[in-house]
Structures are given as structure tokens and as C-alpha cells.
Motif scaffolding. Structure first.
Motif, PDB file in Angstrom:
ATOM      1  N   LEU A  32      -3.964  -0.091 -12.027  1.00  0.00           N
ATOM      2  CA  LEU A  32      -3.699   1.045 -11.160  1.00  0.00           C
ATOM      3  C   LEU A  32      -4.949   1.358 -10.333  1.00  0.00           C
ATOM      4  CD1 LEU A  32      -1.843   4.211 -12.298  1.00  0.00           C
ATOM      5  CD2 LEU A  32      -3.813   4.390 -10.821  1.00  0.00           C
ATOM      6  N   GLU A  33      -4.770   1.474  -9.039  1.00  0.00           N
ATOM      7  CA  GLU A  33      -5.886   1.759  -8.127  1.00  0.00           C
ATOM      8  C   GLU A  33      -5.952   3.250  -7.840  1.00  0.00           C
ATOM      9  OE1 GLU A  33      -7.120   1.053  -3.448  1.00  0.00           O
ATOM     10  OE2 GLU A  33      -5.378  -0.006  -4.251  1.00  0.00           O
ATOM     11  N   VAL A  34      -7.149   3.792  -7.899  1.00  0.00           N
ATOM     12  CA  VAL A  34      -7.389   5.177  -7.491  1.00  0.00           C
ATOM     13  C   VAL A  34      -8.223   5.107  -6.221  1.00  0.00           C
ATOM     14  CG1 VAL A  34      -8.455   7.380  -8.091  1.00  0.00           C
ATOM     15  CG2 VAL A  34      -7.323   6.016  -9.864  1.00  0.00           C
ATOM     16  N   ALA A  35      -7.657   5.566  -5.112  1.00  0.00           N
ATOM     17  CA  ALA A  35      -8.360   5.540  -3.831  1.00  0.00           C
ATOM     18  C   ALA A  35      -8.817   6.953  -3.478  1.00  0.00           C
ATOM     19  CB  ALA A  35      -7.439   4.993  -2.742  1.00  0.00           C
ATOM     20  N   ASP A  36     -10.127   7.111  -3.353  1.00  0.00           N
ATOM     21  CA  ASP A  36     -10.661   8.397  -2.892  1.00  0.00           C
ATOM     22  C   ASP A  36     -11.113   8.302  -1.440  1.00  0.00           C
ATOM     23  OD1 ASP A  36     -13.081   7.040  -2.989  1.00  0.00           O
ATOM     24  OD2 ASP A  36     -14.124   8.610  -4.105  1.00  0.00           O
ATOM     25  N   PHE A  37     -10.896   7.139  -0.832  1.00  0.00           N
ATOM     26  CA  PHE A  37     -11.195   6.880   0.571  1.00  0.00           C
ATOM     27  C   PHE A  37     -12.668   7.103   0.900  1.00  0.00           C
ATOM     28  CE2 PHE A  37      -6.663   7.743   0.309  1.00  0.00           C
ATOM     29  CZ  PHE A  37      -6.158   6.605   0.916  1.00  0.00           C
ATOM     30  N   GLY A  38     -13.512   7.011  -0.127  1.00  0.00           N
ATOM     31  CA  GLY A  38     -14.955   7.147   0.071  1.00  0.00           C
ATOM     32  C   GLY A  38     -15.422   8.558   0.347  1.00  0.00           C
ATOM     33  N   LEU A  39     -14.535   9.539   0.198  1.00  0.00           N
ATOM     34  CA  LEU A  39     -14.877  10.924   0.528  1.00  0.00           C
ATOM     35  C   LEU A  39     -15.295  11.732  -0.702  1.00  0.00           C
ATOM     36  CD1 LEU A  39     -12.057  11.661   3.133  1.00  0.00           C
ATOM     37  CD2 LEU A  39     -14.416  10.904   3.560  1.00  0.00           C
ATOM     38  N   ASN A  40     -15.117  11.169  -1.891  1.00  0.00           N
ATOM     39  CA  ASN A  40     -15.493  11.824  -3.148  1.00  0.00           C
ATOM     40  C   ASN A  40     -14.871  13.200  -3.324  1.00  0.00           C
ATOM     41  OD1 ASN A  40     -17.145   9.749  -4.272  1.00  0.00           O
ATOM     42  ND2 ASN A  40     -18.648  10.233  -2.685  1.00  0.00           N
ATOM     43  N   ASP A  41     -13.617  13.339  -2.883  1.00  0.00           N
ATOM     44  CA  ASP A  41     -12.850  14.565  -3.089  1.00  0.00           C
ATOM     45  C   ASP A  41     -11.399  14.165  -3.322  1.00  0.00           C
ATOM     46  OD1 ASP A  41     -11.969  17.149  -3.293  1.00  0.00           O
ATOM     47  OD2 ASP A  41     -12.297  17.659  -1.176  1.00  0.00           O
ATOM     48  N   VAL A  42     -11.199  13.388  -4.384  1.00  0.00           N
ATOM     49  CA  VAL A  42      -9.905  12.755  -4.637  1.00  0.00           C
ATOM     50  C   VAL A  42      -8.765  13.757  -4.811  1.00  0.00           C
ATOM     51  CG1 VAL A  42     -10.145  12.514  -7.137  1.00  0.00           C
ATOM     52  CG2 VAL A  42      -8.841  10.804  -5.851  1.00  0.00           C
ATOM     53  N   ASP A  43      -9.046  14.963  -5.248  1.00  0.00           N
ATOM     54  CA  ASP A  43      -7.968  15.947  -5.391  1.00  0.00           C
ATOM     55  C   ASP A  43      -7.406  16.366  -4.035  1.00  0.00           C
ATOM     56  OD1 ASP A  43      -7.875  16.055  -8.186  1.00  0.00           O
ATOM     57  OD2 ASP A  43      -9.495  17.520  -8.254  1.00  0.00           O
ATOM     58  N   ALA A  44      -8.248  16.356  -2.997  1.00  0.00           N
ATOM     59  CA  ALA A  44      -7.791  16.725  -1.659  1.00  0.00           C
ATOM     60  C   ALA A  44      -7.330  15.506  -0.867  1.00  0.00           C
ATOM     61  CB  ALA A  44      -8.914  17.440  -0.900  1.00  0.00           C
ATOM     62  N   THR A  45      -8.116  14.431  -0.894  1.00  0.00           N
ATOM     63  CA  THR A  45      -7.814  13.223  -0.133  1.00  0.00           C
ATOM     64  C   THR A  45      -7.847  12.038  -1.080  1.00  0.00           C
ATOM     65  OG1 THR A  45      -8.872  14.177   1.824  1.00  0.00           O
ATOM     66  CG2 THR A  45      -8.477  11.796   1.839  1.00  0.00           C
ATOM     67  N   GLY A  46      -6.687  11.474  -1.352  1.00  0.00           N
ATOM     68  CA  GLY A  46      -6.634  10.354  -2.278  1.00  0.00           C
ATOM     69  C   GLY A  46      -5.221   9.835  -2.445  1.00  0.00           C
ATOM     70  N   LEU A  47      -5.133   8.789  -3.251  1.00  0.00           N
ATOM     71  CA  LEU A  47      -3.850   8.146  -3.502  1.00  0.00           C
ATOM     72  C   LEU A  47      -4.017   7.254  -4.722  1.00  0.00           C
ATOM     73  CD1 LEU A  47      -1.026   7.844  -2.129  1.00  0.00           C
ATOM     74  CD2 LEU A  47      -1.970   5.896  -0.894  1.00  0.00           C
ATOM     75  N   GLU A  48      -3.004   7.230  -5.582  1.00  0.00           N
ATOM     76  CA  GLU A  48      -3.032   6.394  -6.770  1.00  0.00           C
ATOM     77  C   GLU A  48      -1.911   5.368  -6.609  1.00  0.00           C
ATOM     78  OE1 GLU A  48      -5.313   9.674  -6.916  1.00  0.00           O
ATOM     79  OE2 GLU A  48      -3.140   9.878  -6.801  1.00  0.00           O
ATOM     80  N   ILE A  49      -2.262   4.084  -6.791  1.00  0.00           N
ATOM     81  CA  ILE A  49      -1.344   3.016  -6.387  1.00  0.00           C
ATOM     82  C   ILE A  49      -1.211   1.934  -7.449  1.00  0.00           C
ATOM     83  CG2 ILE A  49      -0.873   1.266  -4.624  1.00  0.00           C
ATOM     84  CD1 ILE A  49      -3.010   2.820  -2.881  1.00  0.00           C
ATOM     85  N   VAL A  50       0.034   1.536  -7.698  1.00  0.00           N
ATOM     86  CA  VAL A  50       0.324   0.329  -8.469  1.00  0.00           C
ATOM     87  C   VAL A  50       0.988  -0.635  -7.498  1.00  0.00           C
ATOM     88  CG1 VAL A  50       1.763  -0.692 -10.278  1.00  0.00           C
ATOM     89  CG2 VAL A  50       0.577   1.465 -10.704  1.00  0.00           C
ATOM     90  N   THR A  51       0.425  -1.827  -7.372  1.00  0.00           N
ATOM     91  CA  THR A  51       1.007  -2.854  -6.502  1.00  0.00           C
ATOM     92  C   THR A  51       1.766  -3.831  -7.380  1.00  0.00           C
ATOM     93  OG1 THR A  51      -0.792  -2.615  -4.910  1.00  0.00           O
ATOM     94  CG2 THR A  51       0.526  -4.642  -4.788  1.00  0.00           C
ATOM     95  N   TYR A  52       3.066  -3.916  -7.161  1.00  0.00           N
ATOM     96  CA  TYR A  52       3.901  -4.844  -7.930  1.00  0.00           C
ATOM     97  C   TYR A  52       3.770  -6.266  -7.412  1.00  0.00           C
ATOM     98  CZ  TYR A  52       6.476  -0.687  -9.583  1.00  0.00           C
ATOM     99  OH  TYR A  52       6.841   0.506 -10.132  1.00  0.00           O
TER     100      TYR A  52
END
Length: 180
Positions: A32-52
């Protein structure tokens, strides 16, 4: 992003998949990938992804958005003969507010994360509830945010080249960096 934050988000995302009755293999849970988009504020800007799957012809993902979490404005640009990613979002749990090019909403239901409004330029609002879906064509600017209960979204698309996504915010890094 600190490894501790990454692990906390990963565990929280797994809880959302359970709420949506999405069954994952142990390998999918571990990848599972946790993307914080390099902004270090994952609660505001982010996405959690499973790629099948992500082959030359298709891609399938399962995405989690925490309550009010935003995937920032971006587009999937053409690459050589590849016209860019065409993707369909189908909501499995929660509500998703999707913004695309077109007639701007007079009174948008949500706002971008604090201090980042200048990087959000498309305001045509599409509200998606469980069972509803929307298809985005290649090179279309878009961004999306979960409602108050969070959301789980299935993505079906042509091949995904996430590392080449073009974000309106020049500070964004698509591929997450996890540090000890």
C-alpha cells in the motif's frame, strides 16, 4: 515523510478498505502506497493507494481518502504516442467531490487545503456517492477531496505513469519519500 507517519496512514487506510468491504491480499496490504505529495501534511493533501495491476494496456487501483483529504490538482500528460491516462473513478464508500475543467460551481462544496488555493484552477464540481462513477479523459486537469466520512474509490484506467503527472503546484513530488 517520516516512517512513523507512513505506517500510521497505512494502518488507517486498511481500516477504510475494511469499511468498504474491499478484500486485500497480504501482499497488497504490504505494498500500500501512502502519498503525501512531498508536502508533509498528509491529512490535508494525500492519497493512499493499492495498485492491483498496471500493464501496458490497463491499470486498476483502490484509493483511500481520509476525511477532507485532497488529491491535488493535476493532469496525466501525453508521453510520445501515449495520449495520457484515461481513468474512471467509482466510489465504493463515502462521498467524493471531484473538480474538472468546465463551468465553475457557483458555491463549491469543499475548498482546497489551507494556503494552497492558488494551485487549484478547475472548479466544475461533480459529486460522487457510492456506486457512482465518472470518467476523465487524457490530459484533463482535475482534483478531488473526500467528504467528512472519508472515501474509498476504485480507479480503472489505461496504463498509469504516475511519476510523469503534471501538478499545478510546483512544490509537489508525486513519488513519496519515506525516511526513518
Amino acid at each position: 515523510m517520516k516512517k512513523e507517519v507512513y505506517e500510521k496512514c497505512r494502518q488507517r487506510a486498511l481500516e477504510f478498505y475494511e469499511k468498504a468491504h474491499i478484500v486485500l491480499t497480504q501482499q497488497e496490504k504490504e505494498n500500500l502506497e501512502v502519498a503525501d505529495f512531498g508536502l508533509n501534511d498528509v491529512d490535508a493533501t494525500g492519497l493512499e493507494i493499492v495498485t492491483y495491476v498496471n500493464t501496458e494496456k490497463c491499470c486498476a487501483k483502490e484509493m483511500v481518502l481520509f476525511p477532507h483529504q485532497t488529491c491535488p490538482e493535476h493532469r496525466h500528460k501525453p508521453l510520445g504516442d501515449y495520449p495520457g491516462k484515461e481513468e474512471t473513478f467509482r466510489v465504493r464508500y463515502g462521498t467524493v467531490y471531484l473538480y474538472v475543467e468546465g463551468e465553475p460551481a457557483a458555491d463549491p462544496a469543499v475548498q482546497p487545503p489551507a494556503g494552497s488555493k492558488e494551485f487549484y484552477t478547475v472548479w466544475h464540481e461533480i459529486v460522487l456517492h457510492p456506486g457512482e462513477q465518472y470518467t476523465l479523459y487524457p490530459n484533463t486537469k482535475h482534483w478531488f477531496q473526500a467528504g467528512s466520512e472519508g472515501a474509498v474509490v476504485s480507479e480503472f484506467s489505461t496504463k498509469s505513469y504516475d511519476e510523469y503527472d503534471i501538478f499545478t503546484d510546483p512544490n509537489i513530488q508525486r513519488i513519496p519519500e519515506v525516511e526513518e
